[in-house]
Design a protein around this motif. Structure first.
Motif, PDB file in Angstrom:
ATOM      1  N   PHE A 259       0.833  -1.210   0.000  1.00  0.00           N
ATOM      2  CA  PHE A 259       0.000   0.000   0.000  1.00  0.00           C
ATOM      3  C   PHE A 259       0.864   1.255   0.000  1.00  0.00           C
ATOM      4  N   SER A 260       1.912   1.238   0.811  1.00  0.00           N
ATOM      5  CA  SER A 260       2.818   2.382   0.889  1.00  0.00           C
ATOM      6  C   SER A 260       3.613   2.549  -0.403  1.00  0.00           C
ATOM      7  N   LEU A 261       4.160   1.445  -0.921  1.00  0.00           N
ATOM      8  CA  LEU A 261       4.964   1.513  -2.137  1.00  0.00           C
ATOM      9  C   LEU A 261       4.132   1.952  -3.338  1.00  0.00           C
ATOM     10  N   ALA A 262       2.852   1.587  -3.352  1.00  0.00           N
ATOM     11  CA  ALA A 262       1.995   1.901  -4.495  1.00  0.00           C
ATOM     12  C   ALA A 262       1.744   3.391  -4.655  1.00  0.00           C
ATOM     13  N   HIS A 263       2.024   4.176  -3.611  1.00  0.00           N
ATOM     14  CA  HIS A 263       1.833   5.622  -3.703  1.00  0.00           C
ATOM     15  C   HIS A 263       3.062   6.338  -4.258  1.00  0.00           C
ATOM     16  N   PHE A 264       4.177   5.609  -4.382  1.00  0.00           N
ATOM     17  CA  PHE A 264       5.411   6.157  -4.958  1.00  0.00           C
ATOM     18  C   PHE A 264       5.799   7.487  -4.303  1.00  0.00           C
ATOM     19  N   SER A 265       5.780   7.512  -2.993  1.00  0.00           N
ATOM     20  CA  SER A 265       6.138   8.715  -2.244  1.00  0.00           C
ATOM     21  C   SER A 265       7.094   8.321  -1.123  1.00  0.00           C
ATOM     22  N   VAL A 266       8.371   8.558  -1.335  1.00  0.00           N
ATOM     23  CA  VAL A 266       9.375   8.209  -0.323  1.00  0.00           C
ATOM     24  C   VAL A 266       9.153   9.018   0.947  1.00  0.00           C
ATOM     25  N   GLU A 267       8.813  10.293   0.791  1.00  0.00           N
ATOM     26  CA  GLU A 267       8.628  11.181   1.940  1.00  0.00           C
ATOM     27  C   GLU A 267       7.485  10.712   2.843  1.00  0.00           C
ATOM     28  N   ASP A 268       6.431  10.179   2.243  1.00  0.00           N
ATOM     29  CA  ASP A 268       5.254   9.782   3.011  1.00  0.00           C
ATOM     30  C   ASP A 268       5.175   8.285   3.260  1.00  0.00           C
ATOM     31  N   SER A 269       6.230   7.553   2.956  1.00  0.00           N
ATOM     32  CA  SER A 269       6.166   6.091   3.031  1.00  0.00           C
ATOM     33  C   SER A 269       5.876   5.582   4.445  1.00  0.00           C
ATOM     34  N   LEU A 270       6.481   6.194   5.465  1.00  0.00           N
ATOM     35  CA  LEU A 270       6.255   5.735   6.834  1.00  0.00           C
ATOM     36  C   LEU A 270       4.814   5.989   7.259  1.00  0.00           C
ATOM     37  N   GLN A 271       4.305   7.196   6.950  1.00  0.00           N
ATOM     38  CA  GLN A 271       2.924   7.503   7.302  1.00  0.00           C
ATOM     39  C   GLN A 271       1.954   6.551   6.623  1.00  0.00           C
TER      40      GLN A 271
END
Length: 310
Positions: A259-271
């Motif tokens: 789910f996190s990887l699918a957003h392609f956002s390193v900055e927001d990956s933890l959130q």
């Protein structure tokens, strides 16, 4: 497009196992020994202690496993599961979510879209992606290929002995409250440790503030269509399929990573990972997809309001 995130910078503890007062028990043993000529072997006491420890461990394990009411779902094997996810990612999610607006701008002969046009196009793209998932599930199930079986996804998949005690509305309220607590605590810590940072997305702020049509499109996209789409894919399909292979805890972690990887956002990956875990836990506890769907929708609504008022 995907789940909105504020720029905050960046469950189940089992019930306490049944305790036994060992000192009281040993005291009773001493009294028994002093009042009779029979002495208890040390090995007997040690064996009893071992049984107590094993009982405590088994109780804790059982309590942790009972957190989830999801039953193992053998509707799809691991090979088909990941090939299906790859098909979705590379044929639908990435092309539409990350290239759709550029294609529209090229067709209109513009270098960039104005905020209102962008909001309307975003709505159309998300509807198209959701419709493609719904159509794909219908087509492949007619051909007996387990892709997205929506009837299976939306049916409660739970243990009937526990599901009667699990209220999905209660799970949604607790999950959403816990999510807000994390957002506010991490934002507070970030303000204390670093310089203050605006929480709103400037592009989203511009879109939301550009007119009534833009506001309505954003509400439909972020509060209804996107939560429905992502919960079908990442919780209803992926997490549910993984439970039979790696258990509910592993399924929550793996589905949250995807789910996190699918957003392609390193900055927001933890959130995104934390949000995925909360959504996954609410689904496992309640056994109903309506719980993470409501939390997802409420969270995005909250971020939209914060963005609009900022």
């Amino acid at each position: 497009m995907t789940m909105i995130l504020a720029n905050w910078p960046l469950l189940c503890t089992p019930p306490a196992a049944n305790s036994i007062n060992r000192s009281s028990w040993l005291q009773n043993v001493s009294i028994l020994q002093s009042s009779s000529s029979v002495s208890l072997p040390i090995t007997t006491i040690s064996a009893h202690r071992c049984c107590i420890n094993n009982k405590d461990e088994n109780t804790a394990t059982t309590s942790l496993e009972e957190f989830s009411v999801l039953k193992p779902d053998n509707g799809i094997d691991n090979g088909n599961l990941w090939s299906t996810m790859a098909l979705y990612m590379f044929s639908l999610h990435i092309p539409l979510s990350f290239g759709g607006l550029s294609v529209v701008a090229s067709i209109l002969g513009q270098s960039s879209l104005d905020p209102q046009t962008e909001a309307v196009c975003l709505l159309g793209i998300q509807i198209l992606e959701l419709q493609a998932v719904l159509w794909g599930s219908t087509y492949f199930m007619k051909n007996k290929t387990p892709l997205f079986d929506l009837l299976r996804i939306f049916q409660p998949n739970n243990n009937s002995n526990l599901s009667g005690e699990r209220n999905w509305v209660f799970a949604s309220i607790v999950g959403f409250g816990f999510l807000l607590l994390i957002v506010f605590s991490t934002s507070f810590l970030a303000d204390q440790l670093t310089s203050s940072k605006e929480v709103n997305n400037h592009i989203l702020k511009e879109i939301v503030s550009s007119g009534f049509i833009s506001k309505g499109a954003c509400v439909l996209v972020y509060c209804i269509i996107t939560p429905l789409l992502e919960e079908i894919v990442y919780r209803g399909f992926l997490l549910r399929s993984l439970v039979s292979a790696i258990g509910w805890r592993g399924a929550v972690v793996v589905s949250s990573v995807v789910f996190s990887l699918a957003h392609f956002s390193v900055e927001d990956s933890l959130q995104l990972f934390i949000i995925g875990c909360i959504l996954g836990c609410s689904y496992c506890w309640s056994g109903k997809l309506s719980s993470p769907l409501l939390i997802h929708s409420l969270y995005n609504s909250f971020i939209l309001i914060v963005t609009f008022l900022a």
